[in-house]
Design a protein around this motif. Structure first.
Motif, PDB file in Angstrom:
ATOM      1  N   ARG A 187       0.832  -1.218   0.000  1.00  0.00           N
ATOM      2  CA  ARG A 187       0.000   0.000   0.000  1.00  0.00           C
ATOM      3  C   ARG A 187       0.865   1.266   0.000  1.00  0.00           C
ATOM      4  NH1 ARG A 187      -5.300  -0.454   0.662  1.00  0.00           N
ATOM      5  NH2 ARG A 187      -5.323   1.679   1.454  1.00  0.00           N
TER       6      ARG A 187
ATOM      7  N   TYR B 253       0.899   4.086  -3.082  1.00  0.00           N
ATOM      8  CA  TYR B 253       0.642   5.509  -2.864  1.00  0.00           C
ATOM      9  C   TYR B 253       1.799   6.353  -3.399  1.00  0.00           C
ATOM     10  CZ  TYR B 253      -0.638   9.887  -0.562  1.00  0.00           C
ATOM     11  OH  TYR B 253      -0.982  11.197  -0.320  1.00  0.00           O
TER      12      TYR B 253
ATOM     13  N   ILE C  27      -4.408  14.517   6.860  1.00  0.00           N
ATOM     14  CA  ILE C  27      -5.787  14.573   7.349  1.00  0.00           C
ATOM     15  C   ILE C  27      -6.407  13.177   7.235  1.00  0.00           C
ATOM     16  CG2 ILE C  27      -8.053  15.657   7.090  1.00  0.00           C
ATOM     17  CD1 ILE C  27      -6.762  18.113   5.961  1.00  0.00           C
ATOM     18  N   PHE C  28      -7.088  12.765   8.297  1.00  0.00           N
ATOM     19  CA  PHE C  28      -7.772  11.471   8.376  1.00  0.00           C
ATOM     20  C   PHE C  28      -9.257  11.777   8.454  1.00  0.00           C
ATOM     21  CE2 PHE C  28      -3.558  11.354  10.033  1.00  0.00           C
ATOM     22  CZ  PHE C  28      -3.007  10.239   9.424  1.00  0.00           C
ATOM     23  N   LEU C  29      -9.992  11.333   7.436  1.00  0.00           N
ATOM     24  CA  LEU C  29     -11.374  11.783   7.281  1.00  0.00           C
ATOM     25  C   LEU C  29     -12.365  10.747   7.784  1.00  0.00           C
ATOM     26  CD1 LEU C  29      -9.834  12.737   4.207  1.00  0.00           C
ATOM     27  CD2 LEU C  29     -11.692  14.354   4.652  1.00  0.00           C
TER      28      LEU C  29
ATOM     29  N   PHE D 212     -14.063   6.292  10.789  1.00  0.00           N
ATOM     30  CA  PHE D 212     -13.458   4.974  10.562  1.00  0.00           C
ATOM     31  C   PHE D 212     -12.006   5.077  10.081  1.00  0.00           C
ATOM     32  CE2 PHE D 212     -17.995   3.987  10.471  1.00  0.00           C
ATOM     33  CZ  PHE D 212     -18.015   2.997  11.437  1.00  0.00           C
ATOM     34  N   THR D 213     -11.419   6.269  10.251  1.00  0.00           N
ATOM     35  CA  THR D 213     -10.021   6.453   9.846  1.00  0.00           C
ATOM     36  C   THR D 213      -9.187   6.902  11.041  1.00  0.00           C
ATOM     37  OG1 THR D 213     -10.934   7.277   7.753  1.00  0.00           O
ATOM     38  CG2 THR D 213      -8.545   7.382   8.017  1.00  0.00           C
TER      39      THR D 213
ATOM     40  N   ASP E 130      -9.138   3.045  -3.766  1.00  0.00           N
ATOM     41  CA  ASP E 130      -8.451   1.819  -4.151  1.00  0.00           C
ATOM     42  C   ASP E 130      -9.345   0.600  -3.934  1.00  0.00           C
ATOM     43  OD1 ASP E 130      -8.337   1.062  -1.482  1.00  0.00           O
ATOM     44  OD2 ASP E 130      -6.245   1.692  -1.229  1.00  0.00           O
ATOM     45  N   GLU E 131      -8.795  -0.587  -4.189  1.00  0.00           N
ATOM     46  CA  GLU E 131      -9.619  -1.797  -4.195  1.00  0.00           C
ATOM     47  C   GLU E 131     -10.150  -2.153  -2.810  1.00  0.00           C
ATOM     48  OE1 GLU E 131      -6.455  -1.571  -4.710  1.00  0.00           O
ATOM     49  OE2 GLU E 131      -5.439  -2.970  -3.365  1.00  0.00           O
ATOM     50  N   SER E 132      -9.544  -1.591  -1.747  1.00  0.00           N
ATOM     51  CA  SER E 132     -10.066  -1.855  -0.399  1.00  0.00           C
ATOM     52  C   SER E 132     -11.263  -0.965  -0.083  1.00  0.00           C
ATOM     53  CB  SER E 132      -8.962  -1.611   0.648  1.00  0.00           C
ATOM     54  OG  SER E 132      -8.790  -0.223   0.868  1.00  0.00           O
TER      55      SER E 132
ATOM     56  N   ALA F 240     -10.725   2.306   0.345  1.00  0.00           N
ATOM     57  CA  ALA F 240     -10.129   3.495   0.953  1.00  0.00           C
ATOM     58  C   ALA F 240      -9.965   4.587  -0.096  1.00  0.00           C
ATOM     59  CB  ALA F 240      -8.759   3.146   1.550  1.00  0.00           C
TER      60      ALA F 240
ATOM     61  N   LEU G 140      -7.834   7.748  -1.012  1.00  0.00           N
ATOM     62  CA  LEU G 140      -6.539   8.339  -0.668  1.00  0.00           C
ATOM     63  C   LEU G 140      -6.252   9.507  -1.605  1.00  0.00           C
ATOM     64  CD1 LEU G 140      -4.478   5.016  -0.379  1.00  0.00           C
ATOM     65  CD2 LEU G 140      -5.550   6.316   1.482  1.00  0.00           C
TER      66      LEU G 140
ATOM     67  N   SER H 204      -6.577  10.630   3.778  1.00  0.00           N
ATOM     68  CA  SER H 204      -6.985   9.219   3.855  1.00  0.00           C
ATOM     69  C   SER H 204      -8.405   9.160   4.391  1.00  0.00           C
ATOM     70  CB  SER H 204      -6.122   8.421   4.839  1.00  0.00           C
ATOM     71  OG  SER H 204      -4.765   8.710   4.703  1.00  0.00           O
ATOM     72  N   LYS H 205      -9.217   8.321   3.788  1.00  0.00           N
ATOM     73  CA  LYS H 205     -10.580   8.124   4.301  1.00  0.00           C
ATOM     74  C   LYS H 205     -10.951   6.653   4.171  1.00  0.00           C
ATOM     75  CE  LYS H 205     -15.278   9.892   3.806  1.00  0.00           C
ATOM     76  NZ  LYS H 205     -16.154  10.734   2.958  1.00  0.00           N
ATOM     77  N   MET H 206     -11.166   6.023   5.307  1.00  0.00           N
ATOM     78  CA  MET H 206     -11.539   4.618   5.314  1.00  0.00           C
ATOM     79  C   MET H 206     -13.061   4.499   5.381  1.00  0.00           C
ATOM     80  SD  MET H 206      -8.651   3.000   5.286  1.00  0.00           S
ATOM     81  CE  MET H 206      -7.396   4.222   4.823  1.00  0.00           C
TER      82      MET H 206
END
Lengths: 433, 433
Positions: free
Chosen positions: A94, A98, A349-351, A354-355, B111-113, B115, B117, B394-396
């Motif tokens: 991963r 990226y 930044i984590f959005l 769930f991040t 991406d395939e998960s 997520a 990005l 990043s956003k999960m």
């Protein structure tokens, strides 16, 4: 006790300014010691590195055993569990994906004057990565430094990792192997930085050095800067979480603690638009601190530097965030994408809820080496760009020189730089003959 | 006498190594003085800046007259000749066009998960540009620093330019006006750098400081680094010309002298595959030095640090060039594009005999602020990137967290960072309930 601030209170500005300017780290002045070590390594090469390693790491090395041979790496890697190995594999995949997207493009074009302009990116030839030592050294840090270097195209990537009393973390060696590291030296401290920057009989010099380290390593990096490139000198870690009341206080508490557990000097801040939620998170942190393994570190960090700020609304929260310019910013709100448009100064930044920031430390993909101490106002996290440099290209035709040369001549005259002007003039004269 | 080297001679390697490592600059140790000045400006603000300006620049200022008002700028600009004004206009247009192409793109992907990005570039909010003082201050340097800042989107761009005895170069003010500078302060030295970094009652602090300066300015920039971002600390200028025999020796001589005339510490090197041509260029340099206006500067530079190297062929010339990693590289050969593919470490390349380096100083388009002292091995010239920073995103989704969260948990355990792991685990537990 962490600080509980409220933007509606009259003393808020003063309290917030104090929070921003709090000195969290005492840097011991090791500069003279480091200068001596660097001079010693420059003068005596391998012999100095070996003596210093004996003294500081209690390891007896020879020029032949400075590098860890492949067989020793193989043996250490064989100890790693399948679960850990698979987790590292996922992280490598991963992070590499990226950083491959970060590769900048070359460009070249011909403009209306006939001049062909452009630029070309090329990789640093050789890079060195410092990895702090012992069993506490972090494999994730190896990945985050080594993968961008290899994606950028660095031909020769060397790691320096001290192995005090022979201790080495097998996961560090596996991370190095998976990210394509070419050489691993079991040396540390200022002597390792000096060896990488200036070279010794057994260690070829590199052009760029990255990676975290203690005060000696940081001072050595500052001193060799110029001879080689370095990455930023990182300060203690920080997180800012902006969360509305529709969050589980315990989730947010753990996010705050995941910075606090790094370092007693780390700083964790929550900004919320709901005072009751802020108090609930504060209580959840205290609850977790009763049992957390690293409570002896996370506790002082939270009590000395932690803060819960109640803002009037999320716009005000974003505005405070820009003044903090946090290393890590979590947006646990209903519309994190919209809020992120307003938080312009942040390393990462984590959005959304769930991040958690910890995802970014390991497997998210973006780099976890990020600007600390409000430097996100003017700098960025580690990337492939740190291992690339750009060469600009210009090519004039006779026609292009006729079109723009006279202006260059004129400006050279204005700056009293006669040879500059003449170098253009003799060519124009020849063209006009 | 400049050095004449030949790669076929047995002493070449030693002579070349001496050329590479020649110390060309004595940096006076002004660090203590500068530390005192910075502390004074931090403590007393405007009052300290005004006193220091009185002492060093013999200028009596007040808080109200620290900034040069628009009317005074207008009056100075009115003195500029039409020819100079038009030349500056052309330079602005070309430099702006080149730097606009440098603007990097934001990116975002899923991406395939599951997520999402990406990254986002944003400009530094406020930048300060130092311009050396007096009538010798260079308008081209204003353009090369200010235009990338404004193209990047810097909202507030301030200039500090000392005006000893009230002297100011009208072209500097015009260059500032044309490049969109917002504020101009008539202050200099370490006090100007301190005022820009920490702010005073009348000068708001900036986030990034760029621009050349003397030893005091350089020491001050080093000291405020961390509080603000800085550009590189430039050393004396350098040029390497690779030329075959099909060139006019006088053209090449002038190109070498256009670096030498900058500074007695500047370095000009010619590499040629034809020894007779090398001698002819050496003779042409001596001839030009009999009449050049700045021969008192260019002469010592050429005699102390200049060199003419005869190589076996152009491939060997490229290989030597990569060891030098020159700031400026001119390729005056039949196929400069092909040769440039082999010269990978250079700040800027000028291709073909109609591209004298002076074109790049003024009107070519690429930036003339370039890495010196072999740092082109690991760094690049000034660009819009110096005024931008990147925030990673990043956003999960719940699904993405399910897919990659367990690996993060595992690695957090391996690194003994329990809260990191728990911040993922509590979310996964909630999703699995």
């Amino acid at each position: 006790m962490p600080k509980f601030l409220d933007t509606t209170q009259p003393d808020f500005e003063q309290a917030f300014a104090e929070l921003l300017s709090a000195k969290r780290e005492d840097s011991p002045d090791v500069d003279d010691v480091v200068a001596g070590i660097i001079a010693d390594v420059r003068a005596r090469g391998d012999a100095a590195v070996i003596e210093l390693t004996e003294r500081f790491d209690r390891m007896t090395l020879t020029p032949e055993t400075l590098a860890i041979p492949a067989a020793e790496v193989d043996a250490a890697i064989a100890e790693v569990s399948t679960e850990e190995s698979e987790a590292l594999d996922l992280a490598v995949k991963r992070i590499r994906a990226y950083h491959e997207r970060q590769m900048p493009a070359d460009d070249s074009w011909t403009d209306e004057s006939g001049a062909t302009l452009g630029w070309r990116w090329s990789a640093v030839s050789a890079a060195g990565l410092y990895v702090p030592g012992g069993l506490a050294s972090y494999p994730s840090s190896v990945l985050m430094n080594a993968i961008p270097a290899k994606v950028a195209g660095v031909d020769r990537l060397a790691i320096a990792v001290p192995t005090p009393d022979g201790q080495i973390n097998p996961l560090v060696l596996l991370a190095a192997r998976l990210s394509g590291v070419d050489e691993i030296y079991r040396i540390g401290g200022a002597q390792a930085i000096a060896a990488l920057a200036y070279g010794t009989e057994s260690i070829a010099p590199v052009d760029k050095i990255t990676g975290p380290g203690n005060a000696f390593v940081a001072a050595a990096k500052r001193r060799v800067f110029g001879k080689v490139g370095i990455d930023m000198i990182a300060g203690p870690s920080e997180i800012l979480v902006i969360a509305d009341k529709d969050n589980d206080p315990d989730w947010i508490a753990l996010d705050l603690l995941s910075q606090a557990e790094h370092d007693e000097s780390a700083q964790s801040i929550l900004i919320t638009d709901d005072a009751a939620f802020g108090r609930a998170v504060g209580a959840a942190v205290e609850q977790r601190l009763t049992s957390l393994q690293r409570r002896a570190i996370a506790g002082p960090s939270w009590r000395d530097f932690g803060a819960v700020i109640t803002a009037r609304d999320l716009d005000e929260a974003a505005s405070l965030s820009n003044r903090i310019a946090p290393e890590h910013l979590e947006l646990c709100v209903a519309d994190p994408d919209a809020l992120s448009q307003k938080t312009v100064h942040a390393g990462a930044i984590f959005l959304g809820q769930f991040t958690p920031e910890a995802i970014g430390d390991y497997v998210g993909g973006p780099n976890h080496v990020l600007p600390t101490a409000r430097s996100a106002r003017f700098s960025s996290g580690l990337s492939v760009m740190d291992f690339l440099k750009r060469t600009t290209l210009s090519k004039m035709t006779p026609e292009a020189l006729r079109a723009i040369g006279p202006a260059a001549e004129r400006l050279a005259q204005s700056e009293s730089l006669e040879a500059h002007g003449l170098s253009v003039k003799v060519r124009l004269d020849a063209l006009n003959r």
